[in-house]
Design a protein around this motif. Structure first.
Motif, PDB file in Angstrom:
ATOM      1  N   LEU A  76      -6.917   1.853   8.378  1.00  0.00           N
ATOM      2  CA  LEU A  76      -7.541   0.524   8.393  1.00  0.00           C
ATOM      3  C   LEU A  76      -8.323   0.294   9.682  1.00  0.00           C
ATOM      4  O   LEU A  76      -9.444  -0.230   9.646  1.00  0.00           O
ATOM      5  CB  LEU A  76      -6.472  -0.558   8.218  1.00  0.00           C
ATOM      6  N   ASP A 115      -6.593   3.876  20.973  1.00  0.00           N
ATOM      7  CA  ASP A 115      -5.516   4.517  20.199  1.00  0.00           C
ATOM      8  C   ASP A 115      -4.815   5.501  21.113  1.00  0.00           C
ATOM      9  O   ASP A 115      -5.248   5.740  22.249  1.00  0.00           O
ATOM     10  CB  ASP A 115      -6.087   5.242  18.956  1.00  0.00           C
ATOM     11  N   ASN A 135      -3.378  -4.289  15.879  1.00  0.00           N
ATOM     12  CA  ASN A 135      -3.383  -3.498  14.632  1.00  0.00           C
ATOM     13  C   ASN A 135      -2.477  -2.261  14.697  1.00  0.00           C
ATOM     14  O   ASN A 135      -1.976  -1.810  13.663  1.00  0.00           O
ATOM     15  CB  ASN A 135      -4.836  -3.080  14.354  1.00  0.00           C
ATOM     16  N   TYR A 174      10.449  -1.494   9.789  1.00  0.00           N
ATOM     17  CA  TYR A 174       9.030  -1.823   9.608  1.00  0.00           C
ATOM     18  C   TYR A 174       8.882  -3.271   9.108  1.00  0.00           C
ATOM     19  O   TYR A 174       8.189  -4.082   9.713  1.00  0.00           O
ATOM     20  CB  TYR A 174       8.392  -0.833   8.630  1.00  0.00           C
ATOM     21  N   LYS A 231       7.419  -6.633  11.047  1.00  0.00           N
ATOM     22  CA  LYS A 231       6.245  -7.332  10.526  1.00  0.00           C
ATOM     23  C   LYS A 231       6.543  -8.809  10.228  1.00  0.00           C
ATOM     24  O   LYS A 231       5.655  -9.655  10.284  1.00  0.00           O
ATOM     25  CB  LYS A 231       5.726  -6.622   9.274  1.00  0.00           C
TER      26      LYS A 231
END
Ligand code: NAD
Length: 263
Positions: A19, A38, A90, A174, A178
């Protein structure tokens, strides 16, 4: 919708991924200046190569889980003469990134605390550190917006049955991380409101990335539109949130999941 990001300088963490690299490409197309970042490695190299020579693109190596690197990154960007007015939290670690591609994820009963904590560090503590650095270096100095990235499994339970026999699973840390990231959005939205900064969460649905026909069928049955998303369909909503058109939105969770969360 051409050039809806004119005047935006967007800083993206984890921008070499499926993404992230789509956001970089689309935002450059829409007239933004983009600061990619990154971990060092093949994703970073591919992103740098894809946008080599584009004067509207810069790249910095950044491990978001390292506090000193997060503290330094905004100072480096500002010292290099760009002022990010959009920040995308992100970067994230998924089960596959944690265990290594091709390795199965352990059952919940065998999940080690170190793996839970590494996931929380990357997916929740790191976004906090990025937001804190925005607060220190940017918020109040000029208008800006933060976009936190959650998931369809942030505020919805995982459908464990669809992973039966699959080479990957949805794993607990995870989804929990989130869910937490939207808590960060809600907390900050009111805290920053008087200083010209907004913050929202995007919750992407299941994005197609070479999944088997059987997995697509199983997950498709849970999605009103009956199919997985294309990365560009998530980017469409991301572009809106990053644009001035979203200026009156703060503290919101935007689901881009083909109706998964609507049932
Ligand atoms: N793909 C999906 O189906 C989906 C669905 C919902 C939410 N999301 C979320 O969207 C975001 C992007 O996902 P994606 O599908 O592109 O994943 P991806 O695994 O392709 O990309 C994640 C990127 O984060 C980077 N990263 C991991 N740890 C890092 C660290 N410590 N420091 C810096 N970078 C780090 C990786 O190198 C990678 O480039 C993530 O937050 C993910 O949780 C994805």
């Amino acid at each position: 919708m051409a050039e809806q990001l004119q005047g935006r300088t967007v800083f993206i963490t984890g921008s070499g991924g499926v993404l992230g690299s789509t956001y970089v490409r689309r935002m450059l197309d829409e007239g933004a200046r983009v600061i990619g970042s990154d971990l060092p490695g093949h994703r970073a190299e591919a992103l740098k190569e894809a946008h080599a020579g584009n004067e509207n693109f810069r790249f910095y190596e950044l491990d978001v889980s390292e506090e000193d690197q997060v503290v330094e990154i905004f100072k480096r960007i500002l010292a290099d003469g760009w002022e990010p007015n959009v920040v995308l939290n992100n970067a994230a670690i998924t089960g596959e990134l944690l265990m290594g591609a091709g390795k199965g994820f352990p059952d919940f009963a065998d999940l080690e605390v170190k793996d839970w904590e590494k996931t929380m560090r990357t997916n929740l503590t790191a976004p906090f550190m990025v937001a804190r650095q925005m607060d220190r270096d940017i918020v109040g100095k000029y208008p800006c917006t933060l976009i936190n990235v959650a998931s369809m499994y942030a505020l919805n339970g995982a459908h464990h049955r669809i992973y039966d026999g699959m080479p990957f699973k949805n794993f607990s840390a995870y989804g929990v991380s989130k869910a937490g990231i939207h808590g960060l959005t809600l907390w900050l939205a009111g805290y920053w409101a008087d200083r010209g900064a907004t913050v929202n969460t995007i919750a992407p649905g299941a994005v197609f990335n070479g999944h088997s026909d059987e997995f697509q069928r199983r997950v498709g049955e849970l999605i009103m539109l009956n199919r997985m998303a294309k990365p560009d369909e998530i980017a469409d909503a991301m572009l809106f949130l990053a644009s001035k058109a979203a200026g009156y939105m703060t503290g919101q969770l935007v689901n881009v999941d083909g109706g998964f969360s609507g049932w």
